[in-house]
Write an enzyme that holds these catalytic residues in place. Structure first.
Site, PDB file in Angstrom:
ATOM      1  N   ASP A   1      -2.229  -8.149  -9.937  1.00  0.00           N
ATOM      2  CA  ASP A   1      -1.405  -7.001  -9.556  1.00  0.00           C
ATOM      3  C   ASP A   1      -1.942  -5.739 -10.220  1.00  0.00           C
ATOM      4  O   ASP A   1      -1.605  -5.443 -11.354  1.00  0.00           O
ATOM      5  CB  ASP A   1       0.044  -7.253  -9.992  1.00  0.00           C
ATOM      6  CG  ASP A   1       0.990  -6.130  -9.594  1.00  0.00           C
ATOM      7  OD1 ASP A   1       0.633  -5.334  -8.713  1.00  0.00           O
ATOM      8  OD2 ASP A   1       2.089  -6.062 -10.168  1.00  0.00           O
TER       9      ASP A   1
ATOM     10  N   GLU B   1       1.167   3.327  -9.232  1.00  0.00           N
ATOM     11  CA  GLU B   1       2.090   2.623  -8.315  1.00  0.00           C
ATOM     12  C   GLU B   1       3.231   1.998  -9.087  1.00  0.00           C
ATOM     13  O   GLU B   1       4.376   1.996  -8.631  1.00  0.00           O
ATOM     14  CB  GLU B   1       1.330   1.552  -7.533  1.00  0.00           C
ATOM     15  CG  GLU B   1       2.183   0.818  -6.488  1.00  0.00           C
ATOM     16  CD  GLU B   1       2.993  -0.348  -7.051  1.00  0.00           C
ATOM     17  OE1 GLU B   1       3.934  -0.809  -6.371  1.00  0.00           O
ATOM     18  OE2 GLU B   1       2.703  -0.810  -8.173  1.00  0.00           O
TER      19      GLU B   1
END
EC number: 3.4.17.-
Length: 498
Positions: A328, A362
């Protein structure tokens, strides 16, 4: 003579023909000519001419057009899965994350990763490689600890949640109130004052459980709690805390908040059910700093016929400050780069521009992508498809898609090109943090459908390392990403919108 939406055309056409009154036959002929011209202009521009329900003839034409990409799709698959490019995305990713490590928003590590990626993309021969400036949050966790003092001494594994404040230097020592839901917290509100609230919410799925991480501190503060500890939002645990962003609310006192392991949350829930008094000492050195300078990283393969039109592929380069950020979202960022590499290596150049964007910040709520949208939203009508890979790059089982019914039919045909690797499903909900701005603007969006149980076992934890990644699975994910992005970018018309 005409009714409905065509009635407004009659006076316009009459004025065009020297002010003369036109017969019905003449008017219909001129109207036919007008719409024929509009149709041809739409074709010449590469814009989609069909709406939410294409005619059978138009749909058949599109199906035939897509079927002609069968050989190209096989070439991409062969290069990525079996050819000289196999394992390339894995090896590239390993080099970055082993060299740089985790890449928290505002950190030197993220800054270094962006510099390296800009050099890598230029070295790969991609076009228009550049950085777009962004202001991003800068938060650091500092030293942190939690120790259970009663009913026994137990050192707990914790990870402070992003944007949390710290405790006083001496920490916070207080009795614990364990709850399993916000409803229970409200019912027991008077018992929470002056205590540390521990949430032991059940995990059914990520979207249901993550609200406790996001809002747990605020709800606890509303009833007078001194701090909150959240059961990690994870599908599986081996005593691993999972961090993530949380949000404060104006007018509500800010209290320190951290995630704890599933095991400790369940243990304290059992202790409380037996009537044990639980006391914890919590220390957190978390601190927020002024916003930092950062960049979204952009590279392209410029379109051959409609260069102003775009198919966007993306992943985010930032991560949390634990593990390596390999899953991730290193994997998503690197298969997005790999998609352009595969297309370039085969000497392909689609009609539309293929644009790679590696987002920054993000994890703090799509900060980089939000600023990208503000900068480029005036051109949203030129975006045919926006793609984001941020749910793992294990063996994908299909594509998640959001768009009109007509666009979905087309995407199903595109995915049929992936029969050689048995990945053809098109499901709903193709949204993602970094592409939702565009989807809300009507642009079709897509994301990989992946193994979410495995993903949320390692998500935002120390376990997010290269050990989780599988090079063969990344090869397949990259092939899917490359085939979909290339074919959609090369179709004669953009994907239709509602």
């Amino acid at each position: 003579m005409f009714s409905g939406p065509f009635s407004m055309l009659q006076p316009v056409l009459e004025k065009m023909i020297l002010g003369r009154k036109l017969t019905g036959k003449t008017m219909k002929f001129l109207l036919f000519i007008l719409f024929s011209v509009v149709h041809l202009l739409s074709l010449a521009s590469g814009k989609a001419i069909y709406g939410n329900g294409p005619s059978q003839r138009t749909l058949q034409e599109v199906k035939e057009e897509i079927a002609r990409y069968g050989d190209v799709a096989k070439s991409i698959i062969n290069l990525s899965v079996y050819g000289k490019a196999q394992n390339r995305s894995y090896e590239r990713l390993a080099l970055l994350v082993d060299t740089v490590g985790p890449r928290l928003s505002g950190s030197k590590n993220l800054e270094k990763a962006i510099e390296i990626m800009q050099q890598n993309l230029k070295g790969d021969g991609l076009e228009n490689v550049h950085l777009e400036p962004v202001k991003i949050p800068h938060w650091e966790r500092g030293e942190e600890s939690a120790v259970m003092l009663e009913p026994r001494i137990h050192k707990m594994a914790i990870l402070g949640l992003g944007s949390s404040i710290g405790t006083p230097p001496e920490g916070i020592t207080a009795e614990v109130l364990v709850v399993t839901s916000f409803d229970e917290l409200q019912r027991r509100g008077p018992d929470a004052e002056g205590k540390i609230v521990v949430y032991n919410q059940p995990y059914t799925n990520y979207s249901a459980a993550v609200q406790y991480r996001m809002e747990g501190a605020v709800e606890a503060a509303k009833v007078g709690a001194l701090a909150s500890l959240i059961r990690s939002v994870a599908s599986f645990s081996i005593y691993s805390p999972h961090t993530g962003i949380q949000e404060y609310q104006n007018g509500v006192p800010k209290i320190p908040t951290a995630c704890i392991t599933v095991e400790d949350a369940e243990m304290m829930s059992r202790m409380a059910s037996h009537g044990n008094r639980i006391v914890i000492q919590l220390k957190m050195g978390a601190k927020s700093y002024p916003d930092a300078d950062s960049f979204n990283t952009v590279a392209e393969i410029t379109g051959s016929k409609y260069p102003e039109q775009v198919v966007l592929v993306s992943g985010h380069l930032d991560s949390w400050d634990v593990g390596q950020g390999a899953m991730d979202d290193g994997g998503g960022a690197f298969i997005s780069w790999e998609a352009l590499s595969l297309i370039k290596d085969l000497g392909l150049r689609p009609k539309r521009t293929l644009r790679l964007v590696l987002w920054t910040a993000e994890e703090q709520g799509g900060i980089g992508s939000s600023q990208y949208y503000q900068l480029h939203k005036a051109n949203s009508s030129n975006y045919s498809l926006v793609m984001e890979s941020d749910l793992g790059t294990f063996l994908p089982s299909g594509l998640k898609f959001t768009g009109s019914d007509s666009a979905r039919i087309i995407m199903e045909e595109v995915m049929s090109l992936l029969k050689p690797i048995n990945i053809t499903q098109v499901l709903k909900a193709g949204d993602g943090t970094d592409i939702n701005f565009w989807i809300q603007d009507g642009v079709p969006g897509a994301s990989l459908l992946d193994d979410l149980y495995k993903y949320f076992s390692f998500h935002h934890s120390h376990g997010d390392t290269m050990t989780v990644m599988d090079p063969k699975q990344m090869n397949v994910a990259a092939a899917v990403w490359a085939v979909v992005s290339y074919v959609v970018a090369d179709l004669e018309e953009m994907l239709p919108r509602s």
